[in-house]
Design a protein around this motif. Structure first.
Motif, mmCIF file in Angstrom:
data_model
loop_
_atom_site.group_PDB
_atom_site.id
_atom_site.type_symbol
_atom_site.label_atom_id
_atom_site.label_comp_id
_atom_site.label_asym_id
_atom_site.label_seq_id
_atom_site.Cartn_x
_atom_site.Cartn_y
_atom_site.Cartn_z
ATOM 1 N N GLU A 173 -3.785 60.249 20.248
ATOM 2 C CA GLU A 173 -4.193 61.563 20.751
ATOM 3 C C GLU A 173 -3.974 62.642 19.684
ATOM 4 N N ARG A 177 -6.834 64.878 17.910
ATOM 5 C CA ARG A 177 -6.717 66.336 18.037
ATOM 6 C C ARG A 177 -6.748 67.011 16.660
ATOM 7 N N LYS A 208 -8.307 60.762 25.791
ATOM 8 C CA LYS A 208 -7.611 61.917 26.365
ATOM 9 C C LYS A 208 -7.823 63.171 25.518
ATOM 10 N N ASP A 212 -9.555 66.489 26.999
ATOM 11 C CA ASP A 212 -8.843 67.767 27.028
ATOM 12 C C ASP A 212 -9.615 68.864 26.287
#
Length: 350
Positions: A173, A177, A208, A212
């Motif tokens: 993640e 990101r 995820k 997000d």
């Protein structure tokens, strides 16, 4: 009047297993001197009759080898080198030797480990492979065999085994990101091998991060891989065939990332000019590749040391904590030259 239940004897075990009492005794004291079939019959007889021979002190195997067995899925993978080095250093410091079992292409690897442990060549098992049959491993780790077992690197969910792991999902993640924070909105993923627990965890982290950020998870931007450089190279051809291409890729490991970039370079696609790439593991080659690879650094030396420490503590009866021990180590994002902002003139590829 309450009838007292007769305590089972070695004669009861011998009758049930259809062997002599001498064979039962030999199986208990020197299991390597009897056949696998005899060991299995005696083991079953002990289970059914409830016979114990001071079971806290003795079992179907004796722990006198002062050696641990390390089993890994593929010894050719450079990811395991520093882990094995750390395991051996810790074991040597604690007075233990190390044997290595390479499970690559092994037939029924869990049963092979069972036979290995019953030969008394090793006292405990350190398993770096999460794909093995759980039922066979449970048989090995419970009475009457009671082999101390620690799993490292690849989690075996709902198994109850002691584990030393890294934060695969959270690290994936963070890696994804990083690409999103650089401004990338078309982000793809180079997968690991199908059905591998690490593949699933890193895919979950990637998914995820996209969710997000309210970014699309496009199946045509998911590239098959198997943690090997060749699979990354092959995935580059699928990338080039796309009508619309991602501007950034998170790869499930460094080897496949390097193979992918090598394949793209043959088509004139340069990193980070045309595409940004994040790998996983921080192998020794990662900082020396061109461009140096941005990656998630797993604390492999610490993982190996703590896994060996956990197993040897069990062998030396120094760990008295009840229940499952689960240690999760954090990975670090190492930013190098393979990631950058997307090109302003970014447009769908023709």
């Amino acid at each position: 009047m309450t009838e007292l239940k007769k305590t089972p004897t070695i004669q009861d075990v011998a009758r049930f297993a259809n062997v002599s009492t001498a064979t039962v005794s030999r199986t208990l004291s020197s299991p390597d001197r009897v056949s696998e079939g005899t060991r299995a019959r005696v083991s079953e007889a002990i289970r059914v009759t409830g016979y114990t021979l001071n079971q806290t002190a003795r079992s179907l195997r004796q722990r006198t080898a002062k050696t641990i067995l390390v089993a890994l899925p593929d010894i050719r993978n450079p990811f395991f080198s520093s882990i094995l080095d750390a395991i051996e250093r810790e074991a040597t410091n604690r007075g233990y030797g190390v044997l290595v079992a390479n499970l690559f292409l092994a037939h029924e690897p869990a049963r092979r480990l069972q036979e290995y442990m019953l030969s008394n060549r090793a006292d405990g098992l350190l398993l770096l492979d999460g794909s093995l049959d759980v039922a066979t491993l449970r048989t090995l780790s419970t009475a009457p065999y009671s082999v101390p077992l620690v799993v490292a690197c690849e989690e075996i969910p709902n198994s109850g085994f002691h584990m030393v792991l890294t934060d695969n999902m959270q690290a994936a993640e963070r890696a994804t990101r990083h690409l999103i924070d650089l401004g990338h909105r078309r982000v793809g993923h180079l997968l690991g091998p199908e059905h591998n627990v690490v593949t699933r965890e890193r895919l979950a982290g990637f998914t995820k991060a996209l969710r997000d950020a309210d970014l699309p998870l496009r199946q045509d931007w998911m590239f098959r891989g198997n943690f090997e450089m060749e699979s990354g190279f092959a995935a580059a051809a699928h990338f080039m065939a796309l009508a619309e291409r991602p501007t950034a890729i998170f790869a499930a490991n460094d080897e496949s990332a390097i193979g992918f970039l090598s394949g793209l370079r043959q088509h004139g696609i340069e990193c980070p000019r045309d595409i940004s790439m994040v790998g996983f593991d921080d192998l020794g080659v990662a900082p020396h590749y061109s461009p140096p690879l941005t990656t998630m650094r797993q604390p492999r030396e610490m993982l190996g040391r703590m896994a060996a420490e956990t197993l040897i503590d069990l062998l030396d009866e120094l760990d008295h904590r009840p229940g499952q021990l689960r240690i999760v180590l954090n990975s670090d994002l190492i930013v190098r030259a393979s990631t950058g902002h997307p090109r302003k003139e970014e447009a769908p590829a023709a």
